[in-house]
Each structure stands twice: as structure tokens, then as C-alpha cells.
Design a protein around this motif. Structure first.
Motif, short mmCIF file in Angstrom:
data_model
loop_
_atom_site.label_atom_id
_atom_site.label_comp_id
_atom_site.label_asym_id
_atom_site.label_seq_id
_atom_site.Cartn_x
_atom_site.Cartn_y
_atom_site.Cartn_z
N PHE A 20 30.72 -8.07 41.68
CA PHE A 20 31.31 -7.64 40.41
C PHE A 20 30.40 -7.99 39.23
O PHE A 20 30.31 -7.23 38.26
CB PHE A 20 32.70 -8.25 40.24
N LYS A 21 29.71 -9.11 39.31
CA LYS A 21 28.73 -9.45 38.27
C LYS A 21 27.58 -8.43 38.28
O LYS A 21 27.11 -8.00 37.23
CB LYS A 21 28.18 -10.86 38.50
N MET A 22 27.17 -8.07 39.47
CA MET A 22 26.11 -7.08 39.62
C MET A 22 26.53 -5.76 38.97
O MET A 22 25.78 -5.17 38.18
CB MET A 22 25.82 -6.88 41.11
N TYR A 23 27.74 -5.29 39.29
CA TYR A 23 28.23 -4.05 38.72
C TYR A 23 28.28 -4.12 37.19
O TYR A 23 27.87 -3.19 36.50
CB TYR A 23 29.63 -3.74 39.23
N LYS A 24 28.81 -5.22 36.68
CA LYS A 24 28.97 -5.38 35.24
C LYS A 24 27.62 -5.31 34.53
O LYS A 24 27.45 -4.58 33.55
CB LYS A 24 29.67 -6.70 34.94
N GLU A 25 26.65 -6.06 35.06
CA GLU A 25 25.34 -6.10 34.43
C GLU A 25 24.63 -4.75 34.51
O GLU A 25 24.00 -4.30 33.55
CB GLU A 25 24.48 -7.20 35.06
N LEU A 26 24.74 -4.09 35.66
CA LEU A 26 24.09 -2.78 35.81
C LEU A 26 24.76 -1.73 34.92
O LEU A 26 24.07 -0.92 34.28
CB LEU A 26 24.13 -2.34 37.27
N ASN A 27 26.09 -1.75 34.89
CA ASN A 27 26.79 -0.76 34.06
C ASN A 27 26.48 -0.96 32.58
O ASN A 27 26.31 0.01 31.84
CB ASN A 27 28.30 -0.85 34.31
N GLU A 28 26.40 -2.22 32.16
CA GLU A 28 26.08 -2.49 30.76
C GLU A 28 24.66 -2.05 30.43
O GLU A 28 24.35 -1.75 29.26
CB GLU A 28 26.24 -3.98 30.47
N SER A 29 23.79 -2.00 31.44
CA SER A 29 22.41 -1.56 31.23
C SER A 29 22.23 -0.06 31.44
O SER A 29 21.12 0.46 31.30
CB SER A 29 21.48 -2.32 32.18
N GLY A 30 23.32 0.63 31.81
CA GLY A 30 23.26 2.08 31.96
C GLY A 30 22.87 2.58 33.33
O GLY A 30 22.55 3.75 33.49
N TYR A 31 22.93 1.70 34.35
CA TYR A 31 22.59 2.10 35.71
C TYR A 31 23.88 2.18 36.54
O TYR A 31 24.55 1.17 36.75
CB TYR A 31 21.63 1.10 36.35
N ASP A 32 24.21 3.38 36.98
CA ASP A 32 25.44 3.51 37.76
C ASP A 32 25.28 4.38 39.00
O ASP A 32 26.25 4.69 39.68
CB ASP A 32 26.58 4.06 36.90
N ASP A 33 24.05 4.76 39.34
CA ASP A 33 23.82 5.60 40.52
C ASP A 33 23.57 4.72 41.74
O ASP A 33 22.45 4.60 42.23
CB ASP A 33 22.64 6.54 40.29
N PHE A 34 24.64 4.10 42.23
CA PHE A 34 24.54 3.32 43.46
C PHE A 34 25.89 3.35 44.16
O PHE A 34 26.92 3.64 43.55
CB PHE A 34 24.08 1.88 43.18
N SER A 35 25.86 3.06 45.44
CA SER A 35 27.00 3.31 46.32
C SER A 35 27.74 2.02 46.67
O SER A 35 27.39 0.93 46.25
CB SER A 35 26.48 3.94 47.61
N TYR A 36 28.77 2.20 47.49
CA TYR A 36 29.35 1.07 48.21
C TYR A 36 28.23 0.27 48.89
O TYR A 36 27.25 0.87 49.38
CB TYR A 36 30.22 1.56 49.36
N PRO A 37 28.37 -1.04 49.00
CA PRO A 37 27.44 -1.76 49.89
C PRO A 37 27.75 -1.41 51.35
O PRO A 37 28.88 -1.08 51.69
CB PRO A 37 27.76 -3.23 49.59
N LEU A 38 26.72 -1.46 52.16
CA LEU A 38 26.90 -1.23 53.59
C LEU A 38 27.43 -2.52 54.22
O LEU A 38 26.68 -3.49 54.38
CB LEU A 38 25.56 -0.84 54.24
N LEU A 39 28.71 -2.53 54.55
CA LEU A 39 29.35 -3.70 55.16
C LEU A 39 29.61 -3.40 56.62
O LEU A 39 30.26 -2.40 56.96
CB LEU A 39 30.66 -4.04 54.43
N LEU A 40 29.12 -4.26 57.47
CA LEU A 40 29.08 -3.99 58.91
C LEU A 40 30.44 -4.13 59.58
O LEU A 40 31.29 -4.92 59.16
CB LEU A 40 28.09 -4.94 59.59
N HIS A 41 30.61 -3.38 60.64
CA HIS A 41 31.68 -3.57 61.62
C HIS A 41 31.01 -3.58 62.98
O HIS A 41 30.10 -2.80 63.25
CB HIS A 41 32.70 -2.43 61.55
N VAL A 42 31.49 -4.45 63.86
CA VAL A 42 30.89 -4.58 65.19
C VAL A 42 31.94 -4.25 66.25
O VAL A 42 33.09 -4.72 66.18
CB VAL A 42 30.37 -6.01 65.43
N TRP A 43 31.54 -3.42 67.21
CA TRP A 43 32.38 -3.18 68.39
C TRP A 43 32.12 -4.36 69.34
O TRP A 43 31.26 -4.31 70.22
CB TRP A 43 32.02 -1.84 69.02
#
Length: 237
Positions: A20-43
Motif C-alpha cells: 500500500f505504501k508502494m501504491y501510494k508513492e507511485l500514484n502520487e508520482s503519476g505512475y499507475d501502469d502496473f498490475s496485481y502482484p504475482l502471488l503464488l499458489h502451489v498444488w
């Protein structure tokens, strides 16, 4: 939820404030072209029974949904990974080679391996690296790949990232060394990676988008790697 996925979920939840800190700082700097983080699931049942516990590490996602907005989205992002089903309905060169590499390790053609990316955040809805500020913030607030490896304990990590991503690898594993392997004279072609946070059998070669143009050469790379792995782990052909 099985034990490995519980450990992964616990890891990701411990890092959500950073996200959330990352999002806040990037959004305040005008960078918003990024996705969900890749969070793993294991079978886990399939992974635990595999002759060789394999993690295949790519570059970044080609779009991966919206951004993580609350801690509840950790579950939905892990579910997004599960629903993707290791690319079984996504017939790209990357996934063709990922499954082929898994089978060359004497593993069954099931979801018994783990897919990861060296960059957890790709672009919002496109392929390629996000702007460098996104990756800089990822490394500051959500550098988790060493923790994921510690939880999953793969026997083998294969980085299908190509030499142009070596600096990203160094940022994730500051002690990493790139050594010659298998008679290949050029580190750019094939390297064995050595780090306290990587298994002994860790290798980097080209992404299938490039290596797949030379299928005989590319297959030989994985033949040599898989022979070394299977010999060391005493896995039958």
C-alpha cells in the motif's frame, strides 16, 4: 488450504502494508501502469510427489488484473494464479517450454512445478517491463522471492529471463554469482547461479521467446541441465 499455501499467504499478508505504501508513492508520482502482484499458489500434493521440485522463473506477467487494494485481495490474487492453471489454456511459447522442461526433469505433466517471475509487478494490461520506478518500489517494499524459495524449497530454479534481466536478479539476490556451466563459454547463453538463497541447481538461460527460435539448441540446454539434476538427485530417467 494446504500448509505451503498457508505459509505463502502469511508471507504476503505480512507485506501488504508495504504494497500500500508502494501504491501510494507511485500514484502520487503519476505512475499507475502496473498490475496485481504475482502471488503464488502451489498444488501441494502434486508438488510434494514430484521427483524434482522445480521452480520456473520468468520475466513479468502479461497483464495480471487490477491492483491489490485491501489485504483481502491476497486471497483473490492467489486464486487468480490458481485459476490461470499454469497456462494450460494459454498456448504461448513460454508455457510450451515450461511444461517441456518440467517433463525433462522426469516429472509428470501435471501442475507439480511452480511458476514465478523475477518481477512481481508487470504492466496493467500489456507485456514488458513496467517503468523502472515500479520495480524500484517493488524491491523496496515487496522483495519476497527469497522468502518464497525458503518456503517452497525447490530442488531446481530455472530462470528463463535472459541476460538482459541479470541486474534484476542481482537486486533480488545481492550475493548472486553467474558461473559458466555445461561447457557453454558464454555466460549470456547459460549460467549457473550461486547464492545462499538459491538451491545448488539454479540456472539462467534465454526466455523461450528468444531461445525457442533455436529449438534444437534450446532443448540441448535443458537436456544438459536435467541430466545434471537427475544425476545429483538420483532420479531415474
Amino acid at each position: 488450504m494446504n500448509e505451503l499455501n498457508k505459509e505463502l499467504e502469511k508471507l504476503y499478508l505480512s507485506k501488504t502494508d508495504g504494497i500500500f505504501k508502494m501504491y501510494k508513492e507511485l500514484n502520487e508520482s503519476g505512475y499507475d501502469d502496473f498490475s496485481y502482484p504475482l502471488l503464488l499458489h502451489v498444488w501441494e500434493e502434486e508438488y510434494s510427489k514430484a521427483p524434482v521440485k522445480l521452480m520456473i522463473i520468468g520475466q513479468e506477467t502479461n497483464g495480471w488484473g487490477a491492483k491489490l487494494e485491501t489485504s483481502d485481495h491476497v486471497i483473490s490474487s492467489m486464486q487468480n494464479y490458481k485459476d490461470f492453471n499454469l497456462g494450460r489454456n494459454y498456448n504461448s511459447t513460454f508455457w510450451q517450454w515450461a511444461r517441456k522442461i518440467n517433463q525433462m526433469m522426469s516429472n509428470p505433466d501435471t501442475n507439480c512445478f511452480v511458476w514465478n517471475n523475477i518481477l512481481k509487478f508487470g504492466k496493467d494490461s500489456d507485456k514488458g517491463c513496467p517503468v523502472w520506478q515500479v520495480t524500484e518500489h517493488e524491491n523496496k517494499y515487496f522483495n519476497v522471492i527469497s522468502d518464497e524459495i525458503a518456503i517452497l524449497k525447490p530442488d531446481v530454479c530455472i530462470f528463463l529471463t535472459g541476460p538482459s534481466y541479470d541486474n534484476y536478479i542481482r537486486l533480488k539476490f545481492p550475493d548472486v554469482e553467474f558461473d559458466n556451466f555445461g561447457g557453454y563459454k558464454l555466460i549470456n547463453e547459460v549460467a549457473q547461479l550461486k547464492s545462499k538463497n538459491l538451491p545448488v541447481h539454479s540456472y539462467r538461460t534465454y526466455h523461450p521467446g528468444y531461445g525457442g527460435r533455436y529449438p534444437d539448441w534450446y532443448k540441448e540446454v535443458f537436456d544438459i541441465i536435467s541430466q545434471a539434476v537427475r544425476k545429483d538427485l538420483k532420479v531415474k530417467d
